[in-house]
Design a protein around this motif. Structure first.
Motif, PDB file in Angstrom:
ATOM      1  N   ASN A  62       0.851  -1.072  -0.032  1.00  0.00           N
ATOM      2  CA  ASN A  62       0.029  -0.170  -0.009  1.00  0.00           C
ATOM      3  C   ASN A  62       0.791   1.300   0.034  1.00  0.00           C
ATOM      4  N   THR A  63       1.852   1.193   0.574  1.00  0.00           N
ATOM      5  CA  THR A  63       2.740   2.279   0.715  1.00  0.00           C
ATOM      6  C   THR A  63       4.025   2.654   0.065  1.00  0.00           C
ATOM      7  N   ARG A  64       4.743   1.478  -0.233  1.00  0.00           N
ATOM      8  CA  ARG A  64       6.174   1.509  -0.931  1.00  0.00           C
ATOM      9  C   ARG A  64       6.340   0.985  -2.221  1.00  0.00           C
ATOM     10  N   ARG A  65       5.493   0.029  -2.811  1.00  0.00           N
ATOM     11  CA  ARG A  65       5.731  -0.657  -4.042  1.00  0.00           C
ATOM     12  C   ARG A  65       5.704   0.754  -5.094  1.00  0.00           C
ATOM     13  N   LEU A  66       6.248   0.668  -6.152  1.00  0.00           N
ATOM     14  CA  LEU A  66       6.268   1.410  -7.328  1.00  0.00           C
ATOM     15  C   LEU A  66       5.399   0.784  -8.320  1.00  0.00           C
ATOM     16  N   LEU A  67       4.473   1.712  -8.807  1.00  0.00           N
ATOM     17  CA  LEU A  67       3.478   1.209  -9.751  1.00  0.00           C
ATOM     18  C   LEU A  67       3.743   2.056 -11.128  1.00  0.00           C
ATOM     19  N   GLU A  68       4.342   1.353 -11.989  1.00  0.00           N
ATOM     20  CA  GLU A  68       4.388   2.007 -13.273  1.00  0.00           C
ATOM     21  C   GLU A  68       3.500   2.915 -14.139  1.00  0.00           C
ATOM     22  N   PRO A  69       2.021   2.293 -13.974  1.00  0.00           N
ATOM     23  CA  PRO A  69       0.869   2.892 -14.492  1.00  0.00           C
ATOM     24  C   PRO A  69       0.601   4.395 -13.956  1.00  0.00           C
ATOM     25  N   ILE A  70       1.251   4.560 -12.849  1.00  0.00           N
ATOM     26  CA  ILE A  70       0.676   5.887 -12.112  1.00  0.00           C
ATOM     27  C   ILE A  70       2.170   6.618 -11.849  1.00  0.00           C
ATOM     28  N   GLY A  71       3.247   6.426 -12.659  1.00  0.00           N
ATOM     29  CA  GLY A  71       4.373   7.345 -12.651  1.00  0.00           C
ATOM     30  C   GLY A  71       5.477   6.754 -11.749  1.00  0.00           C
ATOM     31  N   ASN A  72       5.411   5.453 -11.406  1.00  0.00           N
ATOM     32  CA  ASN A  72       6.669   4.720 -10.888  1.00  0.00           C
ATOM     33  C   ASN A  72       6.632   5.360  -9.228  1.00  0.00           C
ATOM     34  N   VAL A  73       5.459   5.704  -8.823  1.00  0.00           N
ATOM     35  CA  VAL A  73       5.371   6.211  -7.402  1.00  0.00           C
ATOM     36  C   VAL A  73       4.498   5.144  -6.603  1.00  0.00           C
ATOM     37  N   PRO A  74       4.538   5.274  -5.194  1.00  0.00           N
ATOM     38  CA  PRO A  74       3.963   4.262  -4.321  1.00  0.00           C
ATOM     39  C   PRO A  74       2.465   4.672  -4.360  1.00  0.00           C
ATOM     40  N   PRO A  75       1.408   3.735  -4.238  1.00  0.00           N
ATOM     41  CA  PRO A  75      -0.028   4.158  -4.324  1.00  0.00           C
ATOM     42  C   PRO A  75      -0.500   5.166  -3.449  1.00  0.00           C
ATOM     43  N   ALA A  76       0.151   5.074  -1.843  1.00  0.00           N
ATOM     44  CA  ALA A  76      -0.211   6.014  -0.906  1.00  0.00           C
ATOM     45  C   ALA A  76       0.312   7.350  -1.400  1.00  0.00           C
ATOM     46  N   GLU A  77       1.388   7.594  -2.081  1.00  0.00           N
ATOM     47  CA  GLU A  77       1.978   9.073  -2.678  1.00  0.00           C
ATOM     48  C   GLU A  77       1.104   9.404  -3.771  1.00  0.00           C
ATOM     49  N   ALA A  78       0.418   8.452  -4.551  1.00  0.00           N
ATOM     50  CA  ALA A  78      -0.502   9.051  -5.784  1.00  0.00           C
ATOM     51  C   ALA A  78      -1.530   9.412  -5.333  1.00  0.00           C
ATOM     52  N   GLU A  79      -2.150   8.520  -4.282  1.00  0.00           N
ATOM     53  CA  GLU A  79      -3.638   8.937  -3.495  1.00  0.00           C
ATOM     54  C   GLU A  79      -3.369  10.374  -2.933  1.00  0.00           C
ATOM     55  N   ALA A  80      -2.161  10.749  -2.118  1.00  0.00           N
ATOM     56  CA  ALA A  80      -2.063  12.072  -1.318  1.00  0.00           C
ATOM     57  C   ALA A  80      -1.843  13.142  -2.454  1.00  0.00           C
ATOM     58  N   HIS A  81      -1.290  12.919  -3.726  1.00  0.00           N
ATOM     59  CA  HIS A  81      -1.300  13.784  -4.594  1.00  0.00           C
ATOM     60  C   HIS A  81      -2.524  14.214  -5.334  1.00  0.00           C
ATOM     61  N   TYR A  82      -3.318  13.443  -5.471  1.00  0.00           N
ATOM     62  CA  TYR A  82      -4.509  13.258  -6.066  1.00  0.00           C
ATOM     63  C   TYR A  82      -5.499  14.237  -5.083  1.00  0.00           C
ATOM     64  N   TYR A  83      -5.388  13.743  -3.712  1.00  0.00           N
ATOM     65  CA  TYR A  83      -6.512  14.475  -3.324  1.00  0.00           C
ATOM     66  C   TYR A  83      -5.820  16.003  -2.970  1.00  0.00           C
ATOM     67  N   ALA A  84      -4.362  16.252  -2.878  1.00  0.00           N
ATOM     68  CA  ALA A  84      -3.965  17.456  -2.616  1.00  0.00           C
ATOM     69  C   ALA A  84      -4.511  18.330  -3.979  1.00  0.00           C
ATOM     70  N   GLN A  85      -4.551  17.825  -5.141  1.00  0.00           N
ATOM     71  CA  GLN A  85      -4.958  18.550  -6.398  1.00  0.00           C
ATOM     72  C   GLN A  85      -6.395  18.890  -6.009  1.00  0.00           C
ATOM     73  N   ILE A  86      -7.233  17.874  -5.637  1.00  0.00           N
ATOM     74  CA  ILE A  86      -8.655  18.083  -5.325  1.00  0.00           C
ATOM     75  C   ILE A  86      -8.932  19.340  -4.441  1.00  0.00           C
ATOM     76  N   GLU A  87      -8.266  19.566  -3.258  1.00  0.00           N
ATOM     77  CA  GLU A  87      -8.143  20.222  -2.471  1.00  0.00           C
ATOM     78  C   GLU A  87      -7.898  21.624  -3.078  1.00  0.00           C
ATOM     79  N   ALA A  88      -6.607  21.667  -3.688  1.00  0.00           N
ATOM     80  CA  ALA A  88      -6.342  22.868  -4.277  1.00  0.00           C
ATOM     81  C   ALA A  88      -7.103  23.396  -5.542  1.00  0.00           C
ATOM     82  N   GLN A  89      -8.208  22.547  -6.066  1.00  0.00           N
ATOM     83  CA  GLN A  89      -8.977  22.983  -6.879  1.00  0.00           C
ATOM     84  C   GLN A  89     -10.217  23.637  -6.313  1.00  0.00           C
ATOM     85  N   ALA A  90     -10.471  22.950  -5.125  1.00  0.00           N
ATOM     86  CA  ALA A  90     -11.825  23.357  -4.131  1.00  0.00           C
ATOM     87  C   ALA A  90     -11.216  24.863  -3.697  1.00  0.00           C
TER      88      ALA A  90
END
Length: 97
Positions: free
Chosen positions: A66-94
């Motif tokens: 959940n927190t450290r494996r790197l996923l190629e389809p999402i830019g070689n970042v861990p799932p937790a990092e991608a999720e945090a980035h996603y929600y940060a973008q949503i908050e910034a848009q809000a």
């Protein structure tokens, strides 16, 4: 049995979370993750000396998955990092709206 189960869940205020009839994609994903876990942890690191050893290995693997494996389809970042980035973008848009 299934009607009683459904009624009991409704009484407890729990919603069912199942796929539609004939839709096996959710089950296939679960089976894939379980298969990966069994291959990478249970078979690779066994034989096991205790239940506690399996439990600790499971916790370590879930943390990695959940927190450290790197996923190629999402830019070689861990799932937790991608999720945090996603929600940060949503908050910034809000805030920008």
């Amino acid at each position: 049995m299934s009607l009683r189960y459904t009624e009991r869940l409704a009484e407890a205020g729990i919603e069912l979370c199942v796929g539609s009839v004939g839709d096996s994609y959710d089950n296939a994903l679960a089976e894939t993750v379980i298969g990966l876990f069994k291959t990478k942890v249970i078979h690779w690191r066994g034989p096991w000396r205790s239940f506690e050893a399996v439990e600790l290995a499971t916790l370590e693997w879930v943390d990695w998955f959940n927190t450290r494996r790197l996923l190629e389809p999402i830019g070689n970042v861990p799932p937790a990092e991608a999720e945090a980035h996603y929600y940060a973008q949503i908050e910034a848009q809000a805030w920008a709206a």
